[in-house]
Write a protein that holds these residues in place. Structure first.
Motif, PDB file in Angstrom:
ATOM      1  N   LEU A 212       0.826  -1.206   0.000  1.00  0.00           N
ATOM      2  CA  LEU A 212       0.000   0.000   0.000  1.00  0.00           C
ATOM      3  C   LEU A 212       0.862   1.259   0.000  1.00  0.00           C
ATOM      4  CD1 LEU A 212      -2.797  -1.058   2.526  1.00  0.00           C
ATOM      5  CD2 LEU A 212      -2.996  -0.846   0.039  1.00  0.00           C
ATOM      6  N   GLU A 213       1.941   1.245   0.798  1.00  0.00           N
ATOM      7  CA  GLU A 213       2.822   2.406   0.845  1.00  0.00           C
ATOM      8  C   GLU A 213       3.526   2.617  -0.489  1.00  0.00           C
ATOM      9  OE1 GLU A 213       4.891   5.732   2.218  1.00  0.00           O
ATOM     10  OE2 GLU A 213       3.087   4.706   2.913  1.00  0.00           O
ATOM     11  N   SER A 214       3.921   1.532  -1.144  1.00  0.00           N
ATOM     12  CA  SER A 214       4.551   1.644  -2.454  1.00  0.00           C
ATOM     13  C   SER A 214       3.596   2.279  -3.458  1.00  0.00           C
ATOM     14  CB  SER A 214       5.003   0.267  -2.946  1.00  0.00           C
ATOM     15  OG  SER A 214       5.466   0.323  -4.266  1.00  0.00           O
ATOM     16  N   GLN A 215       2.351   1.826  -3.451  1.00  0.00           N
ATOM     17  CA  GLN A 215       1.363   2.381  -4.371  1.00  0.00           C
ATOM     18  C   GLN A 215       1.053   3.839  -4.041  1.00  0.00           C
ATOM     19  OE1 GLN A 215       0.186   0.894  -7.124  1.00  0.00           O
ATOM     20  NE2 GLN A 215       1.573  -0.806  -6.661  1.00  0.00           N
ATOM     21  N   ARG A 216       0.979   4.151  -2.739  1.00  0.00           N
ATOM     22  CA  ARG A 216       0.654   5.512  -2.322  1.00  0.00           C
ATOM     23  C   ARG A 216       1.738   6.501  -2.727  1.00  0.00           C
ATOM     24  NH1 ARG A 216       1.564   9.280   1.270  1.00  0.00           N
ATOM     25  NH2 ARG A 216       3.368   8.148   2.061  1.00  0.00           N
ATOM     26  N   SER A 217       2.990   6.027  -2.779  1.00  0.00           N
ATOM     27  CA  SER A 217       4.106   6.922  -3.077  1.00  0.00           C
ATOM     28  C   SER A 217       4.244   7.232  -4.560  1.00  0.00           C
ATOM     29  CB  SER A 217       5.421   6.301  -2.586  1.00  0.00           C
ATOM     30  OG  SER A 217       5.820   5.218  -3.424  1.00  0.00           O
ATOM     31  N   ARG A 218       3.522   6.526  -5.410  1.00  0.00           N
ATOM     32  CA  ARG A 218       3.666   6.743  -6.853  1.00  0.00           C
ATOM     33  C   ARG A 218       3.130   8.118  -7.254  1.00  0.00           C
ATOM     34  NH1 ARG A 218       5.234   2.504  -9.829  1.00  0.00           N
ATOM     35  NH2 ARG A 218       5.173   0.418  -8.884  1.00  0.00           N
ATOM     36  N   ASN A 585       7.998   7.188  -5.310  1.00  0.00           N
ATOM     37  CA  ASN A 585       7.477   6.902  -6.658  1.00  0.00           C
ATOM     38  C   ASN A 585       7.491   5.399  -6.945  1.00  0.00           C
ATOM     39  OD1 ASN A 585       6.324   7.546  -9.124  1.00  0.00           O
ATOM     40  ND2 ASN A 585       8.287   7.926 -10.126  1.00  0.00           N
ATOM     41  N   ASP A 601       5.853  17.009  -2.527  1.00  0.00           N
ATOM     42  CA  ASP A 601       5.245  17.502  -1.299  1.00  0.00           C
ATOM     43  C   ASP A 601       6.193  18.329  -0.455  1.00  0.00           C
ATOM     44  OD1 ASP A 601       2.798  16.164  -1.821  1.00  0.00           O
ATOM     45  OD2 ASP A 601       3.690  14.293  -1.166  1.00  0.00           O
TER      46      ASP A 601
END
Length: 712
Positions: A212-218, A585, A601
């Motif tokens: 989830l964190e990997s996807q959120r960072s994209r 990313n 950000d």
């Protein structure tokens, strides 16, 4: 000094947890030793691990105090949490409660009842120390923000909760060993099944969270720099277009969580009015008038041979690396046409160190779209500066500059001031060649021998187009450093044997009078290369690298400046540079942070035209950060809290080394949206990018999308 201490502290933090874990496990097993001999041997092992853990903890406290002595802000974040709040209580409890009993067991064979060693006051302290050391082990995973006062109770509650659970667990175990409880024992198979099931559940939860964190960072497929906002703490949030996000609060000095201060007043237009939004496309150079200079830069593939015979598969301007030297005079109108003949790679061109109008800055996704293959783009601007500068692609810079899309710019004064007999431009760069990586001066990766007659005046324009800091020496002659980043030094003094440190993207001009013996320019990264000057073009001298570093903060003589340390500034920004392991990313990496955040950000620094701006950089990481603000030169005010005592220093790229604090200032006199980033392009690619944006300025360009804009 800070770097060595920081690296030692990092190594100690990694070793602490396994040592304290072993200490906790050996202490815990003492109560189940079957006889006195084995008990004594186990106690001795436990004492050894515990003493080693105490020694490491003392080392971490020592490095903590040393870094705090340099600057409290270097440790006043996660280091304070992991060292003082999490680690120290368990270490002190072990020293006072657990170690004396274990030491006694090692010497006498233990108490009359070995089961007494299962008491929580003996077993829990080293477990608590291991729990605290776990925070240091994963310190790089913790956000590097400076914790707010309310965060400390949260960390304290975590520690109390962990200690309570360990004590409860230890009490139950002690009762079971002492025979005071008759709770049924699990079979070995059941214990294995429970542990296996728990491991599977934990790994599943961790794997899900990581995914989830990997996807959120994209990154989104496309986004605008206009998303950046800055809360000024007084209740008003300004977007990059200058419109208020909400209203309220009061004037006066205020500070927000990003370290932004302001005096509550604005410049640029009267109170109660709102200026119309201006696009970066309207902030261009002169549209009419015959240019004094015209240049064409053609981006194309080229196979270039270095002096050693190594070949570089380069992306070049006009078929050469570095690209052609663009020479012009101060005050001239310049027109430069970029032609892209690369097969499938968009490009742009940025004029590093030139305070051009924002629309001519050449940053893909911010001030223009990248030029597609087969396309052209024309830049027009009037040159205000004089000195040594350079140009490079600002589209996928980490790749395109490394492969060769850069070149020097030399701007002569309108009227000659210091004529020289030889004017030599030297551009240091690391190339990927047919025989490995090599650092060269231009295309010279071997010793370049040149002729210079005794008495000739020689100017060396040293440009570091690499991402890493480079150190040069000039052996065999006294010399002066006449300019830094293209800006003149006032009354420079004579130097001998100094190590000339140049930031990535930085420049130094060095001048000397040729003696009747050889002179050698060399770089620490390629000591066998460099330039040897001699009367017959055949002589040389061994380079020396053992001298002290050149200190720009005490060099030259002071002169009147428009502002300084004691000036009143309209806005002040405190920017802490750090690093943080995590996803960026979609890729796991060592993110390079500004105030705990990464691009897109990272903080957007909002300013108004006419304001005086102060910026303070503090580097809490372990790598150099050459911080480059586009469109402006900044005056260096202080270094590590000490004001400059020599000539005023104006730079476009400020090198902030580990543990250093630099205070700089500039006048907001060039409206636009300007990149402000680390010029180590690897760091920029990992998040160390922010923007200085003038209120009421907008951009129609976006990152990503069909044009493939990538400004890193």
């Amino acid at each position: 000094m800070y770097l060595a201490i920081s690296i030692f502290d990092f190594i100690v933090s990694l070793v602490l947890f396994p040592v304290w874990l072993l200490a906790a496990l050996t202490v815990r097993r003492l109560a189940t030793r079957p006889d006195t001999r084995r008990l004594r041997r186990g106690a001795r092992i436990a004492v050894g691990f515990t003493l080693f853990g105490l020694l490491l903890a003392a080392g971490r406290l020592l490095t903590f105090s040393q870094m705090a002595g340099i600057n409290w802000e270097l440790v006043g974040d996660r280091r304070a949490v992991t060292t003082l709040l999490l680690l120290l209580p368990g270490v002190l409890a072990t020293l006072v409660l657990s170690l004396p009993k274990v030491w006694a067991a090692a010497r006498r064979g233990g108490p009359e009842e070995p089961e007494a060693l299962a008491a929580p006051r003996i077993t829990v302290p080293p477990q608590l120390a291991a729990f605290g050391a776990l925070g240091g082990f994963f310190e790089k995973f913790l956000p590097p923000d400076r914790p707010a006062a309310l965060n400390y109770p949260v960390y304290g509650l975590v520690l109390v909760a962990g200690a309570s659970w360990l004590i409860l667990r230890a009490r139950r175990r002690a009762e079971r060993i002492d025979g005071r409880t008759t709770a049924p024992q699990r079979t070995r198979g059941r214990r294995v099944a429970v542990r296996l099931g728990t491991t599977v559940v934990v790994l599943g939860v961790v794997g899900t969270l990581l995914t989830l964190e990997s996807q959120r960072s994209r990154f989104p497929d496309t986004f605008s720099m206009m998303k950046g906002t800055m809360d000024y703490g007084g209740g008003t949030t300004f977007a990059a277009d200058g419109h208020d996000g909400h209203h309220g609060g009061s004037a006066g000095t205020h500070t927000n969580a990003l370290g932004v201060h302001g005096n509550g007043h604005s410049a640029g237009h009267p109170a109660g009015t709102k200026a119309a939004a201006v696009s970066v496309d309207a902030l261009k150079g002169p549209k009419s008038g015959t240019p004094d200079r015209r240049f064409t830069l053609t981006a194309q593939e080229a196979k270039v041979r270095l002096a050693s015979g190594r070949t570089v598969d380069a992306w070049s301007f006009n078929g050469q690396i570095p690209g052609p030297e663009l020479r012009m005079k101060q005050g001239e109108l310049v027109e430069i046409t970029l032609v892209n003949k690369l097969k499938d790679t968009p490009v742009s061109t940025h004029w590093h160190g030139l305070d051009v109008p924002n629309g001519e800055d050449g940053v893909a996704g911010v001030t223009q779209d990248a030029v597609q293959p087969g396309g052209t783009y024309t830049y027009r601007f009037r040159v205000k500066e004089r000195g040594t500068f350079w140009y490079h692609s600002h589209q996928s810079s980490s790749e395109q500059v490394q492969r060769g899309l850069f070149g020097p710019m030399v701007i002569d004064p309108a009227e000659p001031t210091r004529p020289v007999d030889q004017d030599v431009t030297v551009q240091a760069h690391t190339w990927d060649t047919s025989r490995g990586t090599v650092t060269a001066l231009g295309t010279s990766d071997t010793l370049d021998r040149r002729t210079a007659r005794p008495g000739q005046n020689v100017r060396l324009r040293l440009i570091n187009s690499d991402v890493l800091t480079r150190t040069f020496t000039l052996t065999g002659v006294p010399y002066t450093v006449t300019s830094i980043d293209g800006m003149d030094i006032n009354q420079p003094g004579e130097l001998t044997g100094r190590r000339l440190v140049i930031a990535g993207a930085g420049r130094l001009d060095v001048e000397f009078t040729m003696p009747d013996k050889p002179v050698r320019l060399a770089s620490e990264d390629s000591p066998d290369a460099g330039i040897a000057f001699s009367a017959d073009g055949k002589g040389t001298v061994e380079p020396r690298f053992d001298g002290p570093e050149f200190d720009k903060t005490t060099y030259g003589k002071p002169s009147p400046q428009p502002f300084g340390v004691r000036s009143t500034y309209d806005r002040s920004f405190d920017l802490v540079l750090d690093e943080w392991l995590g996803f960026y990313n979609g890729t796991f990496a060592l993110r390079q942070t500004i105030n705990g955040r990464v691009f897109p950000d990272a903080p957007m620094l909002m300013v108004k035209e006419g304001e005086l701006i102060r910026v303070r950089f503090l580097n809490r990481g372990q790598e150099d950060h050459p911080m480059h603000l586009h469109g402006h030169h900044v005056q260096v005010l202080s270094h590590n809290g000490k004001p400059l005592s020599g000539s005023a220093i104006w730079q476009d790229t400020v090198l902030v080394r580990p543990g250093e604090e630099w205070e700089v200032a500039f006048k907001a006199d060039n409206p636009g949206i300007w990149m402000d980033h680390c010029h180590n392009f690897t760091h920029a690619q990992l998040g160390m990018v922010m923007h200085v944006a003038y209120e009421n300025v907008t951009t129609p360009y976006t990152v990503g999308g069909k044009n493939g804009n990538r400004p890193d």
